[in-house]
Design a protein around this motif. Structure first.
Motif, short mmCIF file in Angstrom:
data_model
loop_
_atom_site.label_atom_id
_atom_site.label_comp_id
_atom_site.label_asym_id
_atom_site.label_seq_id
_atom_site.Cartn_x
_atom_site.Cartn_y
_atom_site.Cartn_z
N GLN A 1 1.27 47.23 72.91
CA GLN A 1 2.28 47.48 74.05
C GLN A 1 1.71 48.32 74.90
N THR A 2 0.77 49.06 74.79
CA THR A 2 0.21 50.03 75.91
C THR A 2 -0.51 48.99 76.89
N GLN A 3 -1.42 48.34 76.19
CA GLN A 3 -2.27 47.25 76.92
C GLN A 3 -1.36 46.28 77.82
N LEU A 4 -0.43 45.83 77.30
CA LEU A 4 0.66 45.02 78.08
C LEU A 4 1.36 45.81 79.18
N SER A 5 1.54 47.10 79.03
CA SER A 5 2.13 47.84 80.09
C SER A 5 1.20 47.98 81.28
N ARG A 6 -0.28 48.19 80.80
CA ARG A 6 -1.28 48.39 81.96
C ARG A 6 -1.48 47.09 82.67
N ILE A 7 -1.34 45.96 81.95
CA ILE A 7 -1.51 44.70 82.43
C ILE A 7 -0.43 44.42 83.46
N ILE A 8 0.93 44.82 83.15
CA ILE A 8 1.93 44.55 84.36
C ILE A 8 1.67 45.35 85.39
N ILE B 1 6.66 42.53 71.54
CA ILE B 1 6.08 43.60 70.96
C ILE B 1 6.85 44.87 70.83
N SER B 2 7.74 45.15 71.75
CA SER B 2 8.59 46.22 71.87
C SER B 2 9.55 45.94 70.55
N ASN B 3 10.23 45.10 70.39
CA ASN B 3 10.87 44.74 69.15
C ASN B 3 10.46 44.75 67.87
N ARG B 4 9.02 44.19 67.83
CA ARG B 4 8.21 44.54 66.59
C ARG B 4 8.06 45.82 66.27
N ASN B 5 7.84 46.81 67.38
CA ASN B 5 7.69 48.09 67.27
C ASN B 5 8.62 48.92 66.50
N THR C 1 1.68 49.97 50.80
CA THR C 1 2.56 49.38 51.72
C THR C 1 2.91 49.86 53.04
N MET C 2 2.77 51.57 52.60
CA MET C 2 3.08 52.41 53.77
C MET C 2 1.77 52.37 54.79
N ARG C 3 0.60 52.27 54.02
CA ARG C 3 -0.55 52.31 54.99
C ARG C 3 -0.69 51.05 55.84
N THR C 4 -0.36 49.95 55.02
CA THR C 4 -0.23 48.64 55.98
C THR C 4 0.75 48.61 56.93
N LEU C 5 1.87 49.33 56.57
CA LEU C 5 2.94 49.25 57.98
C LEU C 5 2.40 50.28 58.97
N ARG C 6 1.67 51.28 58.85
CA ARG C 6 1.33 52.14 59.64
C ARG C 6 0.26 51.53 60.51
N GLU C 7 -0.67 50.94 59.81
CA GLU C 7 -1.80 50.17 60.51
C GLU C 7 -1.19 49.40 61.60
N GLU C 8 -0.15 48.41 60.97
CA GLU C 8 0.11 47.53 61.89
C GLU C 8 1.18 48.02 63.01
N LEU C 9 1.98 49.25 62.80
CA LEU C 9 2.44 49.88 63.86
C LEU C 9 1.53 50.48 64.93
N GLU C 10 0.35 50.99 64.53
CA GLU C 10 -0.51 51.66 65.26
C GLU C 10 -0.95 50.43 66.31
N ARG C 11 -1.27 49.44 65.58
CA ARG C 11 -2.00 48.16 66.26
C ARG C 11 -0.95 47.69 67.35
N ALA D 1 11.76 51.33 61.90
CA ALA D 1 12.57 51.40 61.16
C ALA D 1 12.14 50.95 59.54
N GLU D 2 11.17 49.92 59.35
CA GLU D 2 10.75 49.84 58.10
C GLU D 2 9.96 51.12 57.53
N VAL D 3 8.92 51.53 58.46
CA VAL D 3 8.19 52.71 57.88
C VAL D 3 9.22 53.80 57.39
N SER D 4 10.28 54.11 58.12
CA SER D 4 11.05 54.99 57.66
C SER D 4 11.89 54.85 56.51
N ALA D 5 12.24 53.44 56.36
CA ALA D 5 12.96 53.41 54.99
C ALA D 5 11.85 53.42 53.82
N GLN D 6 10.59 53.14 54.00
CA GLN D 6 9.47 53.02 53.00
C GLN D 6 9.23 54.64 52.69
#
Length: 138
Positions: free
Chosen positions: A40-47, A79-83, A25-35, A88-93
């Motif tokens: 978020q970085t791409q969207l900032s560049r687009i803006i 995407i910022s809210n999701r991050n 579960t931790m691996r999955t959460l970390r992969e999702e957080l990285e993605r 928080a979820e990674v910390s709890a896990q």
């Protein structure tokens, strides 16, 4: 008494399986957080790239740039809210995984202690059953 030993072993195995499940579960959460961080970085560049440039522009250019910027900004907020949620979820896990590892180590320790006491009790019983040794006289 052997039944207690198997109880400790089963408890340790159960906790080991739980640790493996939580690790996955931790691996999955970390992969999702990285993605999502990359997005978020791409969207900032687009803006930054689609910002209205100073100089002469038509009303349509300004309107369409503003419309696209608003949509991208909405996505960036989402995407910022999701991050934040994933952080928080990674910390709890991580806390749950640490607690599960502690319980596993405790069960293994108790199992080993139980085995040691069982061995000592068996040795004591065997010693009691043996006839006393005759001491040579001097």
């Amino acid at each position: 008494m052997a039944k207690r030993k198997s109880i400790y072993e089963r408890l340790a195995l159960k906790q080991k399986v739980e640790i493996a499940r939580k690790s996955q579960t931790m691996r999955t959460l970390r992969e999702e957080l990285e993605r999502t961080t990359k997005i978020q970085t791409q969207l900032s560049r687009i803006i930054d790239d689609t910002a209205i440039k100073p100089g002469a522009s038509t009303v349509m250019q300004i309107r369409s740039s503003s419309w696209y910027a608003a949509r991208v900004h909405e996505q960036l907020i989402t995407i910022s809210n999701r991050n934040e949620f994933l952080d928080a979820e990674v910390s709890a896990q991580e806390e749950q995984l640490a607690a599960e590892r502690y319980r596993h180590e405790l069960a293994v320790k108790k199992g080993n202690e139980h085995c040691r006491r069982e061995r000592e009790m068996l040795e004591d019983r065997i010693t009691e059953l043996l006839p006393p040794r005759a001491r040579p006289s001097r």
